[in-house]
Write a protein that holds these residues in place. Sequence first.
Motif, PDB file in Angstrom:
ATOM      1  N   MET A  20       0.821  -1.212   0.000  1.00  0.00           N
ATOM      2  CA  MET A  20       0.000   0.000   0.000  1.00  0.00           C
ATOM      3  C   MET A  20       0.854   1.262   0.000  1.00  0.00           C
ATOM      4  N   VAL A  21       1.943   1.269   0.763  1.00  0.00           N
ATOM      5  CA  VAL A  21       2.776   2.470   0.854  1.00  0.00           C
ATOM      6  C   VAL A  21       3.495   2.737  -0.466  1.00  0.00           C
ATOM      7  N   GLU A  22       3.650   1.702  -1.283  1.00  0.00           N
ATOM      8  CA  GLU A  22       4.308   1.858  -2.578  1.00  0.00           C
ATOM      9  C   GLU A  22       3.365   2.376  -3.657  1.00  0.00           C
ATOM     10  N   LYS A  23       2.063   2.393  -3.366  1.00  0.00           N
ATOM     11  CA  LYS A  23       1.082   2.867  -4.347  1.00  0.00           C
ATOM     12  C   LYS A  23       1.127   4.392  -4.470  1.00  0.00           C
ATOM     13  N   THR A  24       0.775   4.858  -5.641  1.00  0.00           N
ATOM     14  CA  THR A  24       0.631   6.297  -5.863  1.00  0.00           C
ATOM     15  C   THR A  24      -0.762   6.547  -6.431  1.00  0.00           C
ATOM     16  N   PRO A  25      -1.592   7.264  -5.741  1.00  0.00           N
ATOM     17  CA  PRO A  25      -1.353   7.817  -4.414  1.00  0.00           C
ATOM     18  C   PRO A  25      -1.490   6.740  -3.336  1.00  0.00           C
ATOM     19  N   VAL A  26      -0.962   7.041  -2.165  1.00  0.00           N
ATOM     20  CA  VAL A  26      -1.115   6.147  -1.017  1.00  0.00           C
ATOM     21  C   VAL A  26      -2.603   6.135  -0.665  1.00  0.00           C
ATOM     22  N   PRO A  27      -3.183   4.961  -0.442  1.00  0.00           N
ATOM     23  CA  PRO A  27      -4.620   4.900  -0.110  1.00  0.00           C
ATOM     24  C   PRO A  27      -4.970   5.766   1.103  1.00  0.00           C
ATOM     25  N   ARG A  28      -6.143   6.389   1.051  1.00  0.00           N
ATOM     26  CA  ARG A  28      -6.512   7.329   2.104  1.00  0.00           C
ATOM     27  C   ARG A  28      -6.683   6.667   3.469  1.00  0.00           C
ATOM     28  N   LEU A  29      -6.960   5.376   3.524  1.00  0.00           N
ATOM     29  CA  LEU A  29      -7.093   4.673   4.806  1.00  0.00           C
ATOM     30  C   LEU A  29      -5.778   4.063   5.281  1.00  0.00           C
ATOM     31  N   PHE A  30      -4.698   4.301   4.560  1.00  0.00           N
ATOM     32  CA  PHE A  30      -3.429   3.668   4.917  1.00  0.00           C
ATOM     33  C   PHE A  30      -2.993   4.005   6.341  1.00  0.00           C
ATOM     34  N   MET A  31      -2.984   5.275   6.693  1.00  0.00           N
ATOM     35  CA  MET A  31      -2.502   5.651   8.027  1.00  0.00           C
ATOM     36  C   MET A  31      -3.418   5.096   9.110  1.00  0.00           C
ATOM     37  N   TRP A  32      -4.710   5.114   8.869  1.00  0.00           N
ATOM     38  CA  TRP A  32      -5.645   4.533   9.836  1.00  0.00           C
ATOM     39  C   TRP A  32      -5.311   3.059  10.048  1.00  0.00           C
ATOM     40  N   THR A  33      -5.050   2.355   8.960  1.00  0.00           N
ATOM     41  CA  THR A  33      -4.735   0.925   9.036  1.00  0.00           C
ATOM     42  C   THR A  33      -3.391   0.694   9.716  1.00  0.00           C
ATOM     43  N   LEU A  34      -2.407   1.524   9.417  1.00  0.00           N
ATOM     44  CA  LEU A  34      -1.099   1.371  10.058  1.00  0.00           C
ATOM     45  C   LEU A  34      -1.223   1.586  11.564  1.00  0.00           C
ATOM     46  N   ILE A  35      -1.926   2.620  11.976  1.00  0.00           N
ATOM     47  CA  ILE A  35      -2.117   2.883  13.411  1.00  0.00           C
ATOM     48  C   ILE A  35      -2.824   1.706  14.070  1.00  0.00           C
ATOM     49  N   ARG A  36      -3.876   1.211  13.436  1.00  0.00           N
ATOM     50  CA  ARG A  36      -4.638   0.078  13.960  1.00  0.00           C
ATOM     51  C   ARG A  36      -3.751  -1.167  14.048  1.00  0.00           C
ATOM     52  N   THR A  37      -2.988  -1.426  13.003  1.00  0.00           N
ATOM     53  CA  THR A  37      -2.119  -2.604  12.973  1.00  0.00           C
ATOM     54  C   THR A  37      -1.070  -2.546  14.076  1.00  0.00           C
ATOM     55  N   LEU A  38      -0.453  -1.383  14.266  1.00  0.00           N
ATOM     56  CA  LEU A  38       0.582  -1.259  15.297  1.00  0.00           C
ATOM     57  C   LEU A  38      -0.005  -1.365  16.701  1.00  0.00           C
ATOM     58  N   LYS A  39      -1.246  -0.972  16.859  1.00  0.00           N
ATOM     59  CA  LYS A  39      -1.916  -1.123  18.157  1.00  0.00           C
ATOM     60  C   LYS A  39      -2.182  -2.602  18.451  1.00  0.00           C
ATOM     61  N   ILE A  40      -2.601  -3.320  17.441  1.00  0.00           N
ATOM     62  CA  ILE A  40      -2.922  -4.743  17.604  1.00  0.00           C
ATOM     63  C   ILE A  40      -1.657  -5.601  17.641  1.00  0.00           C
ATOM     64  N   HIS A  41      -0.661  -5.224  16.835  1.00  0.00           N
ATOM     65  CA  HIS A  41       0.581  -5.997  16.709  1.00  0.00           C
ATOM     66  C   HIS A  41       1.787  -5.097  16.989  1.00  0.00           C
ATOM     67  N   PRO A  42       2.049  -4.777  18.253  1.00  0.00           N
ATOM     68  CA  PRO A  42       3.152  -3.864  18.566  1.00  0.00           C
ATOM     69  C   PRO A  42       4.527  -4.367  18.109  1.00  0.00           C
ATOM     70  N   SER A  43       4.659  -5.640  17.863  1.00  0.00           N
ATOM     71  CA  SER A  43       5.956  -6.165  17.387  1.00  0.00           C
ATOM     72  C   SER A  43       6.275  -5.676  15.972  1.00  0.00           C
ATOM     73  N   LEU A  44       5.303  -5.087  15.280  1.00  0.00           N
ATOM     74  CA  LEU A  44       5.534  -4.560  13.937  1.00  0.00           C
ATOM     75  C   LEU A  44       5.984  -3.101  13.935  1.00  0.00           C
ATOM     76  N   VAL A  45       6.291  -2.547  15.103  1.00  0.00           N
ATOM     77  CA  VAL A  45       6.632  -1.123  15.174  1.00  0.00           C
ATOM     78  C   VAL A  45       7.851  -0.784  14.323  1.00  0.00           C
ATOM     79  N   ARG A  46       8.847  -1.624  14.292  1.00  0.00           N
ATOM     80  CA  ARG A  46      10.044  -1.349  13.485  1.00  0.00           C
ATOM     81  C   ARG A  46       9.681  -1.256  12.004  1.00  0.00           C
ATOM     82  N   SER A  47       8.892  -2.213  11.553  1.00  0.00           N
ATOM     83  CA  SER A  47       8.420  -2.211  10.172  1.00  0.00           C
ATOM     84  C   SER A  47       7.554  -0.977   9.910  1.00  0.00           C
ATOM     85  N   GLY A  48       6.721  -0.616  10.882  1.00  0.00           N
ATOM     86  CA  GLY A  48       5.871   0.560  10.747  1.00  0.00           C
ATOM     87  C   GLY A  48       6.675   1.839  10.602  1.00  0.00           C
ATOM     88  N   MET A  49       7.779   1.937  11.333  1.00  0.00           N
ATOM     89  CA  MET A  49       8.616   3.139  11.243  1.00  0.00           C
ATOM     90  C   MET A  49       9.318   3.198   9.883  1.00  0.00           C
TER      91      MET A  49
END
Length: 162
Positions: A45-74
């Motif tokens: 999704m981050v490689e798409k142009t434009p980045v999907p409008r729900l991308f940040m919402w999904t990233l925040i949600r994913t990092l909340k549910i799966h905190p071990s993905l924080v490095r990948s998220g950064m």
Amino acid sequence: LMVELHDLDTSAAGKPSLKQVKDVITHCCLKMFNEKELSKALRKMVEKTPVPRLFMWTLIRTLKIHPSLVRSGMELLASLVQKRIWENSTLFRGFIQCVIRNQPHSFSVLLQLPIEQLKTVLSSNDSLRASLEKFVRANMRSISLRKPVLKLLGIQVVTKAE
């Protein structure tokens, strides 16, 4: 599926609502996909142009549910800096929320922002500014910093010539 959900048009009549799409994305994050699969979908999704409008919402949600993905998220946030995320105000608001929620892991990403965008982020959040300043002071010997960033944070650097 995750990538396709982010491509759905929620504005047209007879289409799924934004809430319905968010509910399905949350279900996918919780029950359907493991961390590796979610990370791969977010990367696509981050490689798409434009980045999907729900991308940040999904990233925040994913990092909340799966905190071990924080490095990948950064790493994804750093990619968004390269894509000039601040040019999309909706995504940039989500970017700021994600940075705030993921301190101190997000500090290296914040320091990559152009100075004007860093000013914008810090001007609206005094505690983030204080935490970033503390981080920079503690890590000055190990990280490369631009002079305008130091000035913005109120940090004076004394060189041997002075």
